[in-house]
Design an enzyme around this catalytic site. Structure first.
Site, PDB file in Angstrom:
ATOM      1  CE  LYS A  31      -0.525   0.141   4.988  1.00 37.60           C
ATOM      2  NZ  LYS A  31      -1.305   0.035   6.159  1.00 37.60           N
ATOM      3  N   GLY A  35      10.011  -2.086  -0.012  1.00 38.42           N
ATOM      4  CA  GLY A  35      11.130  -2.046   0.935  1.00 38.42           C
ATOM      5  C   GLY A  35      10.655  -1.789   2.354  1.00 38.42           C
ATOM      6  N   GLY A  36       9.415  -1.319   2.483  1.00 44.28           N
ATOM      7  CA  GLY A  36       8.784  -1.183   3.802  1.00 44.28           C
ATOM      8  C   GLY A  36       9.511  -0.250   4.748  1.00 44.28           C
ATOM      9  CB  CYS A  38      13.860  -2.384   6.450  1.00 43.94           C
ATOM     10  SG  CYS A  38      15.612  -2.557   6.096  1.00 43.94           S
ATOM     11  CB  ALA A 110      -4.024  -6.766   0.605  1.00 42.57           C
ATOM     12  N   GLY A 174      14.708   4.201  26.199  1.00 38.71           N
ATOM     13  CA  GLY A 174      16.171   4.186  26.005  1.00 38.71           C
ATOM     14  C   GLY A 174      16.593   2.921  25.290  1.00 38.71           C
ATOM     15  N   GLY A 263       9.011   1.078  21.565  1.00 40.29           N
ATOM     16  CA  GLY A 263       8.726  -0.204  20.921  1.00 40.29           C
ATOM     17  C   GLY A 263       7.790  -0.047  19.739  1.00 40.29           C
ATOM     18  NE  ARG A 264       8.347  -0.678  13.892  1.00 39.41           N
ATOM     19  CZ  ARG A 264       8.096   0.412  13.161  1.00 39.41           C
ATOM     20  NH1 ARG A 264       8.652   1.565  13.470  1.00 39.41           N
ATOM     21  NH2 ARG A 264       7.294   0.371  12.113  1.00 39.41           N
ATOM     22  CG  HIS A 434      48.474  -8.343  11.583  1.00 37.04           C
ATOM     23  ND1 HIS A 434      48.018  -7.815  12.777  1.00 37.04           N
ATOM     24  CD2 HIS A 434      49.621  -7.679  11.281  1.00 37.04           C
ATOM     25  CE1 HIS A 434      48.865  -6.877  13.180  1.00 37.04           C
ATOM     26  NE2 HIS A 434      49.841  -6.771  12.288  1.00 37.04           N
TER      27      HIS A 434
END
Ligand code: NAI
Length: 456
Positions: A31, A35-36, A38, A110, A174, A263-264, A434
């Site tokens: 919608k 890639g939403g 992120c 949807a 935090g 939070g989500r 190294h």
């Protein structure tokens, strides 16, 4: 086999490509932007902003390298434009990849009609398929306190659309988002205060590691109050006041903007999940180890299922779901999941924290500081350490935690090793190149297995 995928974020679009590679006829419905969160409102744009902070921090120390810089200006518009350009380019790339794999992409919202049918709300089109994957992600959560709906209270989406830099912010929470925004905003000149409810910032991570970050953030000028219980926000003449309780007393802090990062929550809106009898728990879709819901043929992946809300986890879940839909039998495993924080220094972690490991086994802990690493000295980033936790009986590594330069890139060796049940001996004896920062990981392993070379 026809598969319909709802949501074009990191849970949905890689699953669409995987299913197409496996021979499915795939429809992807999105919608908003491919890639939403992120690519467009999360991982990628915030890392673009943090890269600006990294450039500033490098410039501030340029004299160390013999380069004299005479001050600098931050063009906030240019910073935000670059962030947008990076996201747009990646989102366009996703579109091209989907097209190349013949995935039909529908722009629209949807809703589930039955276990084989999805309706596009805007057009009324009905898409029929043999399996459906729901990957609609999450939205920022809100705490129910007075004043949260005020005009200057921003969530992470709003921060990424800011038109100018606020002089001061209070960040409620935090956690990961908070620390990343705090690091960026503070570096570009905003006065930042963090209020965290729990006794530590980023409470789910190894406490020794986060306490180092806490000290570094404070030393950079960010004010952090833990055990802080936010009670109320008031808005008067362009000034916001946050009231919070701490150790039995009440305090206030004023700021131009307030950022909420607590939070989500899964985004179930408008899907008609309940209408189809799909089981949910605490607002998230319940799935089994095959990523299938209680309705056969309907799968779910990513933040919509609650659990570990990380982009790379959602991708693994989405691919697991479509493999099963295509007839393979694949179980989702969460035994080895890395998590990363892109502050400066970065944090990366995989496996058990020291506290968790000590609860299940007799453990040993090896710590190697970056000040003992040649490459860290070369790049002038000697803060932090690598911490490796193993169990005493077989020497199997149970957790690796890194705070320091490029930690987020370096954790992958621990991820691969732990997914193959690596022991401390195997890590200690593997020849590392190294000079590299990764030698610090090897030396932490050596501390557990006979002693390292570059520390007493
Ligand atoms: P989070 O769960 O990481 O942190 C939220 C923090 O808010 C917790 O420390 C919690 O104790 C605190 N909190 C909750 N209620 C509070 C209150 N009333 N007052 C003060 N503090 C309170 O959530 P965050 O940072 O919002 O991130 C959301 C999701 O996005 C997480 O799952 C995170 O892993 C993911 N994410 C991952 C990133 C990465 O991998 N680098 C970057 C950004 C987000």
């Amino acid at each position: 086999m026809r598969i319909t995928i709802i949501g074009g974020g990191t849970g949905g679009y890689p699953a669409a490509i995987r299913a197409a590679r496996m021979g499915a006829e795939v429809t992807l419905i999105e919608k908003d932007l491919l890639g939403g969160v992120c690519l467009n409102r999360g991982c990628i744009p915030t890392k673009s902003l943090l890269q600006t902070a990294n450039v500033i921090n490098t410039m501030k120390k340029s004299e160390v390298f013999g380069v004299m810089c005479k001050g600098y200006n931050v063009d906030f518009n240019a910073v935000m434009n670059r962030k947008k350009m990076v996201s747009n380019q990646l989102s366009d790339g996703v579109k091209k990849l989907l097209t190349l794999k013949n995935v039909r992409v529908i722009e629209g919202t949807a809703a589930l009609v039955d276990d084989k049918t999805v309706e596009i709300k805007e057009t009324g089109e009905k898409v029929k398929s043999d399996a459906i994957l729901i990957a609609t992600g999450s939205t920022p959560a809100k705490i129910p306190i007075e004043g949260m709906d005020g005009p200057d209270v921003l969530n992470s989406n709003d921060v990424l659309e800011m038109k100018s830099l606020p002089k001061s912010v209070v960040i409620i929470g935090g956690g990961v988002i908070s620390c990343e925004f705090a690091r960026f905003l503070s570096t570009v000149g905003t006065d930042v205060t963090i209020l965290e409810l729990m006794p530590n910032i980023i409470p789910e991570m190894d406490m020794e590691i986060t306490s180092i970050l806490h000290a570094i953030l404070e030393a950079s000028g960010i004010k952090i109050f833990t055990n802080a219980n936010v009670k109320k926000i008031t808005h008067k003449k362009g000034v916001n006041t946050v009231n919070y309780g701490l150790e039995g007393k009440d305090y206030t802090v004023k700021s131009e903007k307030i950022i909420s990062t607590v939070g989500r929550k899964p985004d179930l809106d408008a899907l008609n999940v309940a209408g189809l009898g799909i089981a949910t728990e605490k607002g998230a879709i319940v799935v089994n180890e095959y990523m299938e819901t209680n309705v056969p043929g309907i799968y779910a992946a990513g933040d919509i299922t609650g659990g570990i809300m990380l982009a790379h986890v959602s991708t693994a879940e989405g691919e697991c779901a479509v493999r099963n839909a295509m007839g393979e039998v694949t179980q989702m495993s969460y035994r080895v999941v890395p998590s990363c924080i892109y502050t400066d220094p970065e944090i990366a972690s995989v496996g058990f924290t020291e506290k968790q490991a000590a609860e299940i086994a007799d453990i040993k802990v090896g710590r190697f500081p970056f000040r003992g690493n040649g490459k860290a000295m070369v790049i002038n980033k000697t803060e932090g350490m690598v911490k490796v936790i193993s169990e005493k009986k077989y020497g199997e590594i149970l957790g690796v935690h890194i705070i320091g330069p490029h930690a987020t890139d370096m954790i992958s060796e621990a991820v691969l090793g732990m997914s193959m049940e690596m022991t401390e001996e195997e890590l200690a004896h593997a020849i590392h190149p190294h000079p590299t920062l990764s030698e610090a990981v090897m030396e932490a392993g050596q501390i557990l297995s006979g002693g390292c070379i570059h520390m007493p």
